[in-house]
Design a protein around this motif. Structure first.
Motif, PDB file in Angstrom:
ATOM      1  N   GLY A 268      11.267 139.170   6.357  1.00  0.00           N
ATOM      2  CA  GLY A 268      12.306 140.138   6.691  1.00  0.00           C
ATOM      3  C   GLY A 268      12.732 140.083   8.144  1.00  0.00           C
ATOM      4  O   GLY A 268      13.068 141.117   8.728  1.00  0.00           O
ATOM      5  N   GLY A 269      12.685 138.910   8.736  1.00  0.00           N
ATOM      6  CA  GLY A 269      13.090 138.763  10.119  1.00  0.00           C
ATOM      7  C   GLY A 269      12.032 139.144  11.136  1.00  0.00           C
ATOM      8  O   GLY A 269      12.327 139.188  12.336  1.00  0.00           O
ATOM      9  N   LYS A 270      10.808 139.387  10.678  1.00  0.00           N
ATOM     10  CA  LYS A 270       9.761 139.874  11.570  1.00  0.00           C
ATOM     11  C   LYS A 270       8.457 139.127  11.359  1.00  0.00           C
ATOM     12  O   LYS A 270       8.215 138.545  10.307  1.00  0.00           O
ATOM     13  N   CYS A 271       7.590 139.179  12.369  1.00  0.00           N
ATOM     14  CA  CYS A 271       6.201 138.767  12.213  1.00  0.00           C
ATOM     15  C   CYS A 271       5.437 139.885  11.512  1.00  0.00           C
ATOM     16  O   CYS A 271       5.579 141.066  11.868  1.00  0.00           O
ATOM     17  N   THR A 272       4.647 139.530  10.523  1.00  0.00           N
ATOM     18  CA  THR A 272       3.839 140.515   9.809  1.00  0.00           C
ATOM     19  C   THR A 272       2.414 139.993   9.688  1.00  0.00           C
ATOM     20  O   THR A 272       2.166 138.790   9.769  1.00  0.00           O
ATOM     21  N   ILE A 273       1.489 140.908   9.475  1.00  0.00           N
ATOM     22  CA  ILE A 273       0.095 140.527   9.311  1.00  0.00           C
ATOM     23  C   ILE A 273      -0.057 139.793   7.981  1.00  0.00           C
ATOM     24  O   ILE A 273       0.679 140.059   7.021  1.00  0.00           O
ATOM     25  N   GLY A 274      -0.977 138.824   7.920  1.00  0.00           N
ATOM     26  CA  GLY A 274      -1.168 138.053   6.702  1.00  0.00           C
ATOM     27  C   GLY A 274      -2.043 138.782   5.705  1.00  0.00           C
ATOM     28  O   GLY A 274      -1.567 139.408   4.765  1.00  0.00           O
ATOM     29  N   PHE A 324       1.720 131.932  13.504  1.00  0.00           N
ATOM     30  CA  PHE A 324       2.557 132.477  12.430  1.00  0.00           C
ATOM     31  C   PHE A 324       3.271 131.348  11.695  1.00  0.00           C
ATOM     32  O   PHE A 324       3.760 130.397  12.304  1.00  0.00           O
ATOM     33  N   GLY A 325       3.313 131.470  10.384  1.00  0.00           N
ATOM     34  CA  GLY A 325       4.031 130.510   9.562  1.00  0.00           C
ATOM     35  C   GLY A 325       3.093 129.639   8.772  1.00  0.00           C
ATOM     36  O   GLY A 325       2.413 130.089   7.862  1.00  0.00           O
ATOM     37  N   VAL A 351       1.509 141.134  18.010  1.00  0.00           N
ATOM     38  CA  VAL A 351       0.455 140.409  18.725  1.00  0.00           C
ATOM     39  C   VAL A 351      -0.236 141.310  19.746  1.00  0.00           C
ATOM     40  O   VAL A 351      -1.457 141.224  19.937  1.00  0.00           O
ATOM     41  N   ASN A 352       0.526 142.194  20.360  1.00  0.00           N
ATOM     42  CA  ASN A 352      -0.024 143.066  21.401  1.00  0.00           C
ATOM     43  C   ASN A 352      -0.232 144.499  20.919  1.00  0.00           C
ATOM     44  O   ASN A 352      -0.241 145.436  21.715  1.00  0.00           O
TER      45      ASN A 352
END
Length: 594
Positions: A268-274, A324-325, A351-352
């Motif tokens: 969704g356009g964002k970094c998310t936790i796995g 990420f990825g 991340v922070n």
């Protein structure tokens, strides 16, 4: 064992002592089970604290527990009450549970030193041994420390001592001295000692001593000026049973400079936790934990993140990045790059996040592949890599920003599809994935090494070598010191092969523990030992299988190449494939020194 079957079926009328403990399998899902112990006060006085011990047969193990502190020594498990459930009034009971594997049943069960069925029996000497004297260091070298300490005392006699380095046991000895070897020059280590009596009880730890080995570069970097990075996979804590502590017990932590935690997702356009459970929620017992301290039910952060924080406390030279990825989760990058600034900001915030403050030193972007085909094909355009790198540098400032990138050095290949040269000005380095060039996705072959350093006669594809990738990236303007050479800690193989040398035909993928055609080095080194080398890497023909993989010897050659080319260092995918004594990480470390 049927669901609900009981190990102990004591009644209060039988109990000559104060309590009973019963066990049931609360659930069983084939590959594992939930074990449940119930402790009942069958006496007429209040119990203030309980300790339950039992043995499991070989092949049955207890893992993470709740509502008790669980530790193990070999096949013997010890569960102790937590601060809030140790007091039991007459007639009351308390339960705790754990996740386990195997089909065995508990045996030799004791509760506070007495049989769990309440049948009575003598209480063994309850007093644990005293703390040993504080260790003193002598004969300190670049790679070893000799330790000596005063003996502990115990009413039943001291059996042996556990020597702890940075909170983790590195040796068990019967005397009062030990020489710890395999250390890193110019590095500080903290030691303490714990005594064990003949009843198996351990006492308090001795006072600690911190010792710094001689030599080293003085900068707290075990690789000197070179980076020695590894990827730690989030899912490795499950079937692979590889945890952060394994980097300590294998001796790898002191030799690594950076760890990339993989993977976070891009959605969704964002970094998310796995996997939030593995990352932040999984409870660790004392024996599984980096510092020997069990997680509690109410602590705010558990899982891999908490274990990595403990690791950084012990080894402050290590930097940790969140990657990420990856192959499976790269599909979210094209959509996220429709708004690069918002994408970078979402990643920065995650991340922070204050919940794991101090854990991550930066971010690693593993897009497979910008403006090229991986699991799916991307058409974002060649400028997208540079645009992404610039956006992340603007948001992350002085924190590390790196990228894992293709190693396709062929003409018109993936390196030619994006502006890796332009992007490099904003990145600290590239992890060049110089492996997986050839494998059993071509099920009939020809057999070829999956990580060739250089070309060789008969190579199936020109440009599919580490050197071709490095030279092409340099030609595009990427500084050599921003390139890390990739080392696979696994092999790729075929079956139905009769030819020992590369170039043979096959009938399909060789069997693997988790996926056909791929296997960890730690398995292959004995299952199918290397019996040849080609293009700077090793291969093995055993029976009708053909495998290629790197060994300590071929890694030494690749590290020499990295230094000769002026590269920033090397990285490995991924650390759970190494041996229990970390021989591949050690080979990278030794090869990069100087």
């Amino acid at each position: 064992m049927p669901l609900g079957a009981m190990v102990a079926l004591a009644s209060p009328a039988q109990a000559a002592e104060e309590a009973t403990a019963t066990f049931v399998r609360a659930s069983d899902w084939g590959s594992g089970f939930e074990g449940k112990w119930t402790i009942r006060n069958t006496g007429d006085t209040t119990i203030s604290g309980w300790t339950l011990k039992w043995d499991f047969p070989t092949g049955t193990k207890a893992g993470s527990a709740w509502d008790a502190s669980l530790s193990s020594s070999g096949n013997t498990y010890t569960a102790k009450n937590l601060s809030w459930n140790g007091t039991l009034a007459p007639g009351s009971s308390v339960s705790f549970g754990f996740n386990g594997t195997g089909s065995g049943s508990p045996a030799n069960c004791t509760l506070n030193g007495r049989p769990c069925d309440g049948s009575g029996g003598e209480v063994p000497g309850d007093a644990p041994p005293s703390a040993p004297g504080a260790p003193t260091a002598g004969s300190v070298t670049d790679t070893s420390v000799k330790l000596s300490w005063g003996a502990a005392t115990d009413d039943k006699g001291v059996k042996n001592y556990d020597v702890l380095r940075n909170g983790s046991t590195v040796a068990t000895v019967t005397g009062t001295s030990h020489t710890d070897t395999g250390l890193t020059a110019g590095t500080s280590y903290t030691y303490s000692v714990v005594a064990r009596d003949t009843a198996g009880q351990t006492g308090p730890a001795s006072a600690a001593v911190t010792v710094k080995t001689t030599g080293g570069d003085g900068g707290g970097n075990p690789g000197g000026k070179h980076i020695n990075l590894t990827y730690f996979t989030e899912w490795g804590v499950y079937g692979r049973n590889y945890h952060v502590k394994n980097m300590v017990t294998s001796g790898s932590a002191e030799k690594l400079t950076h760890i990339n935690y993989s993977f976070g997702n891009v959605q969704g356009g964002k970094c998310t936790i796995g996997d939030a459970f593995a990352a932040t929620d999984k409870a660790y017992t004392a024996d599984q934990s980096v510092d020997g301290k069990a997680d509690t039910w109410d602590q705010p952060l558990r899982g891999n993140f908490n274990q990595l924080l403990k690791l950084k406390k012990m080894y402050p030279h290590i930097k940790v990045l969140w990657s990420f990825g990856g192959w499976t989760w790269s599909g979210g990058f094209p959509d996220a790059m429709k708004n690069p600034a918002a994408f970078a900001d979402s990643c920065y915030q995650l991340v922070n996040d204050p919940r794991w403050k101090g854990l991550f030193d930066g971010i690693d972007l593993d897009w497979e592949y910008p403006n090229a085909c991986g699991l799916t094909c991307d058409t974002s355009g060649p400028a997208v890599m540079k645009t992404m790198a610039q956006a992340f540098r603007n948001r992350f400032g002085d924190q590390l920003v790196t990228a894992a990138i293709t190693a396709d050095g062929s003409n018109g290949g993936k390196i030619d599809s994006a502006d890796y040269g332009g992007a490099s000005q904003y990145l600290d380095w590239y992890n060049v994935m110089t492996y997986d060039y050839f494998g059993a996705w071509d099920k009939t072959g020809p057999t070829a090494p999956h990580s060739p350093l250089t070309a060789y006669p008969g190579i199936p594809n020109q440009g599919f070598t580490s050197d071709a990738a490095i030279q092409k990236l340099k030609a595009k303007g990427v500084p050599a010191e921003k390139l890390l050479l990739g080392i696979g800690f696994y092999g790729r193989g075929w079956t139905g092969v009769t030819q020992k040398e590369p170039g043979g035909t096959a009938t399909g993928a060789a069997p693997g523990a988790y996926e056909a055609g791929i296997e960890d080095y730690k398995i292959l080194k004995t299952r199918c030992p290397a019996n040849g080398t080609v293009a700077g890497t090793a291969y093995a023909h055993c029976g009708n299988e053909w495998w290629s993989y790197d060994t300590p010897a071929t890694i030494a050659g690749k590290m020499a190449y990295a230094k000769q080319q002026g590269l920033g260092g090397a990285f490995s995918w991924e650390i759970s494939g190494d041996t229990a004594n970390g021989e591949l990480v050690t080979a990278m470390h030794n090869g990069l020194k100087g």
